[in-house]
Design a protein around this motif. Structure first.
Motif, mmCIF file in Angstrom:
data_model
loop_
_atom_site.group_PDB
_atom_site.id
_atom_site.type_symbol
_atom_site.label_atom_id
_atom_site.label_comp_id
_atom_site.label_asym_id
_atom_site.label_seq_id
_atom_site.Cartn_x
_atom_site.Cartn_y
_atom_site.Cartn_z
ATOM 1 N N CYS A 1 4.727 -13.384 -6.569
ATOM 2 C CA CYS A 1 4.624 -12.027 -7.209
ATOM 3 C C CYS A 1 6.330 -11.549 -7.594
ATOM 4 C CB CYS A 1 4.130 -10.934 -6.419
ATOM 5 S SG CYS A 1 4.334 -9.344 -6.832
ATOM 6 N N GLU A 2 7.122 -11.850 -6.656
ATOM 7 C CA GLU A 2 8.297 -11.732 -6.693
ATOM 8 C C GLU A 2 9.003 -12.466 -7.848
ATOM 9 O OE1 GLU A 2 12.548 -11.134 -3.866
ATOM 10 O OE2 GLU A 2 11.029 -13.040 -3.663
ATOM 11 N N LYS A 3 8.837 -13.590 -8.262
ATOM 12 C CA LYS A 3 9.218 -14.288 -9.270
ATOM 13 C C LYS A 3 8.849 -13.581 -10.758
ATOM 14 C CE LYS A 3 8.394 -18.894 -7.211
ATOM 15 N NZ LYS A 3 7.860 -19.879 -7.202
ATOM 16 N N ASN A 4 7.950 -13.137 -10.749
ATOM 17 C CA ASN A 4 7.297 -12.135 -12.198
ATOM 18 C C ASN A 4 7.701 -10.908 -12.331
ATOM 19 O OD1 ASN A 4 5.596 -14.337 -13.405
ATOM 20 N ND2 ASN A 4 4.650 -14.198 -11.404
ATOM 21 N N VAL A 5 8.481 -10.318 -11.148
ATOM 22 C CA VAL A 5 8.774 -8.870 -11.271
ATOM 23 C C VAL A 5 10.204 -8.768 -11.002
ATOM 24 C CG1 VAL A 5 6.856 -7.889 -10.415
ATOM 25 C CG2 VAL A 5 8.457 -8.278 -8.647
ATOM 26 N N LYS A 6 10.887 -9.757 -10.438
ATOM 27 C CA LYS A 6 12.255 -9.675 -10.060
ATOM 28 C C LYS A 6 13.098 -9.857 -11.419
ATOM 29 C CE LYS A 6 16.039 -11.626 -6.927
ATOM 30 N NZ LYS A 6 16.464 -12.425 -5.719
ATOM 31 N N GLY A 7 14.184 -8.887 -11.756
ATOM 32 C CA GLY A 7 14.746 -9.039 -12.816
ATOM 33 C C GLY A 7 14.261 -8.489 -14.186
ATOM 34 N N PHE A 8 13.140 -8.234 -13.898
ATOM 35 C CA PHE A 8 12.223 -7.468 -15.223
ATOM 36 C C PHE A 8 12.325 -6.212 -15.079
ATOM 37 C CE2 PHE A 8 8.611 -6.496 -17.420
ATOM 38 C CZ PHE A 8 8.313 -7.110 -18.441
ATOM 39 N N SER A 9 12.787 -5.696 -16.229
ATOM 40 C CA SER A 9 13.131 -4.308 -16.482
ATOM 41 C C SER A 9 11.688 -3.168 -16.558
ATOM 42 C CB SER A 9 13.888 -3.907 -17.562
ATOM 43 O OG SER A 9 13.927 -2.343 -17.747
ATOM 44 N N GLY A 10 11.340 -2.500 -15.784
ATOM 45 C CA GLY A 10 10.146 -1.846 -16.021
ATOM 46 C C GLY A 10 9.035 -2.638 -15.340
ATOM 47 N N ALA A 11 9.221 -3.471 -14.202
ATOM 48 C CA ALA A 11 7.934 -4.162 -13.764
ATOM 49 C C ALA A 11 7.254 -3.029 -12.954
ATOM 50 C CB ALA A 11 8.830 -5.062 -12.567
ATOM 51 N N LYS A 12 6.111 -3.491 -13.013
ATOM 52 C CA LYS A 12 5.106 -2.588 -12.244
ATOM 53 C C LYS A 12 4.000 -3.486 -11.556
ATOM 54 C CE LYS A 12 1.951 1.451 -13.174
ATOM 55 N NZ LYS A 12 1.325 2.333 -14.117
ATOM 56 N N TYR A 13 4.002 -3.161 -10.137
ATOM 57 C CA TYR A 13 3.196 -4.075 -9.287
ATOM 58 C C TYR A 13 2.901 -3.346 -7.992
ATOM 59 C CZ TYR A 13 7.681 -4.830 -6.954
ATOM 60 O OH TYR A 13 8.973 -4.699 -6.634
ATOM 61 N N LYS A 14 1.979 -3.837 -7.370
ATOM 62 C CA LYS A 14 1.635 -3.248 -6.055
ATOM 63 C C LYS A 14 0.964 -4.184 -5.321
ATOM 64 C CE LYS A 14 -0.624 0.951 -4.341
ATOM 65 N NZ LYS A 14 0.647 1.581 -4.045
ATOM 66 N N SER A 15 0.922 -4.057 -3.868
ATOM 67 C CA SER A 15 0.406 -4.984 -3.132
ATOM 68 C C SER A 15 -1.051 -4.303 -2.240
ATOM 69 C CB SER A 15 0.963 -5.526 -1.855
ATOM 70 O OG SER A 15 1.457 -4.583 -0.970
ATOM 71 N N PHE A 16 -2.146 -4.896 -1.987
ATOM 72 C CA PHE A 16 -3.169 -4.317 -1.489
ATOM 73 C C PHE A 16 -3.617 -5.221 -0.242
ATOM 74 C CE2 PHE A 16 -3.181 -2.945 -5.692
ATOM 75 C CZ PHE A 16 -3.370 -1.456 -5.634
ATOM 76 N N LYS A 17 -4.146 -4.620 0.809
ATOM 77 C CA LYS A 17 -4.606 -5.288 2.162
ATOM 78 C C LYS A 17 -5.808 -6.227 1.592
ATOM 79 C CE LYS A 17 -6.428 -1.382 4.414
ATOM 80 N NZ LYS A 17 -6.286 -0.484 5.726
ATOM 81 N N ASN A 18 -6.596 -5.652 0.830
ATOM 82 C CA ASN A 18 -7.826 -5.914 0.403
ATOM 83 C C ASN A 18 -8.588 -5.495 -0.662
ATOM 84 O OD1 ASN A 18 -9.014 -3.509 1.191
ATOM 85 N ND2 ASN A 18 -9.150 -4.039 3.396
ATOM 86 N N GLU A 19 -9.753 -5.850 -1.043
ATOM 87 C CA GLU A 19 -10.286 -5.309 -2.405
ATOM 88 C C GLU A 19 -10.805 -4.062 -2.366
ATOM 89 O OE1 GLU A 19 -13.449 -8.201 -3.330
ATOM 90 O OE2 GLU A 19 -12.139 -9.505 -4.698
ATOM 91 N N ALA A 20 -11.243 -3.599 -1.042
ATOM 92 C CA ALA A 20 -11.464 -2.004 -0.980
ATOM 93 C C ALA A 20 -10.392 -1.101 -1.343
ATOM 94 C CB ALA A 20 -12.109 -1.859 0.523
#
Length: 214
Positions: free
Chosen positions: A22-41
């Motif tokens: 995940c970090e590889k795809n958001v680090k250094g990217f202006s306006g990155a939008k991401y979030k982590s979740f513990k499960n599908e619920a």
């Protein structure tokens, strides 16, 4: 299960099972939008991320292959679908896996594994998925393969498992097959990774291949 990371805006959008990817795809990217979740619920409680995760347009691209994450259609009884699942009594413990189809409401076991003396649920899910890819390859990649394991899908996508299970006399059987599975994924170009779909347990219930050991 490890956390699920969803990148809505980044170098690559998609679903990942670890922070490093995940970090590889958001680090250094202006306006990155991401979030982590513990499960599908937890994902389903956030509409924006849930729409992306379950929409069918959500894909993860890595090494020029993609995995589609989508809800299954209402018609489960279809010869275009096969379903895989693994089970383990203990972690580690005695485990096995299987693949089934549903035709006219009847469940048919396509293949099942031996019982492994000491393994994990993630390993069983992974091996089931690799064996399903082999089966699909022999049938002109004509099936859609459903798995309920984010971890197993990620391992297949990356062509490498991340199990920490240690080698011993009691784990030799599953360790050997893990190596064979990795070799197949890394050396074979005929299987179709895009045929793997994520089963949505919350909205559909247990996957048809479930062993019923909850």
């Amino acid at each position: 299960m490890s956390k699920i990371y969803i990148v809505l805006q980044g170098k690559e959008t998609g679903v990942f099972d670890n922070w490093a990817d995940c970090e590889k795809n958001v680090k250094g990217f202006s306006g990155a939008k991401y979030k982590s979740f513990k499960n599908e619920a937890a994902i389903e409680e956030n509409k924006e991320y849930s729409d992306f995760y379950f929409s069918g347009s959500s894909t993860v691209t890595k090494n020029n292959v993609s995995v589609t994450v989508k809800k299954i259609s209402n018609d489960l009884s279809d010869d275009k679908y096969i379903y895989v699942d693994g089970a383990c009594s203990g972690n580690p413990g005695l485990g096995e896996y299987q693949c089934v189809s549903l035709i006219d409401g009847n469940r048919k076991i396509i293949f099942g594994s031996e019982k492994y003396k000491k393994t994990t649920n993630n390993i069983m899910e992974f091996l089931a998925l690799v064996e399903a890819l082999k089966y699909n390859e022999k049938h002109d990649n004509s099936y859609l393969i459903y798995s309920d394991s984010v971890t197993a899908i990620a391992w297949v996508r990356n062509k490498k498992h991340k199990s920490s299970l240690k080698f011993s006399n009691t784990t030799e059987d599953s360790i050997d097959q893990l190596e064979e599975a990795e070799n197949y994924l890394q050396s074979n170009t005929n299987y179709n990774f895009s045929k793997i779909l994520k089963w949505d347990t919350k909205s559909r219930g247990e996957i048809p291949a479930d062993f019923g050991r909850k």
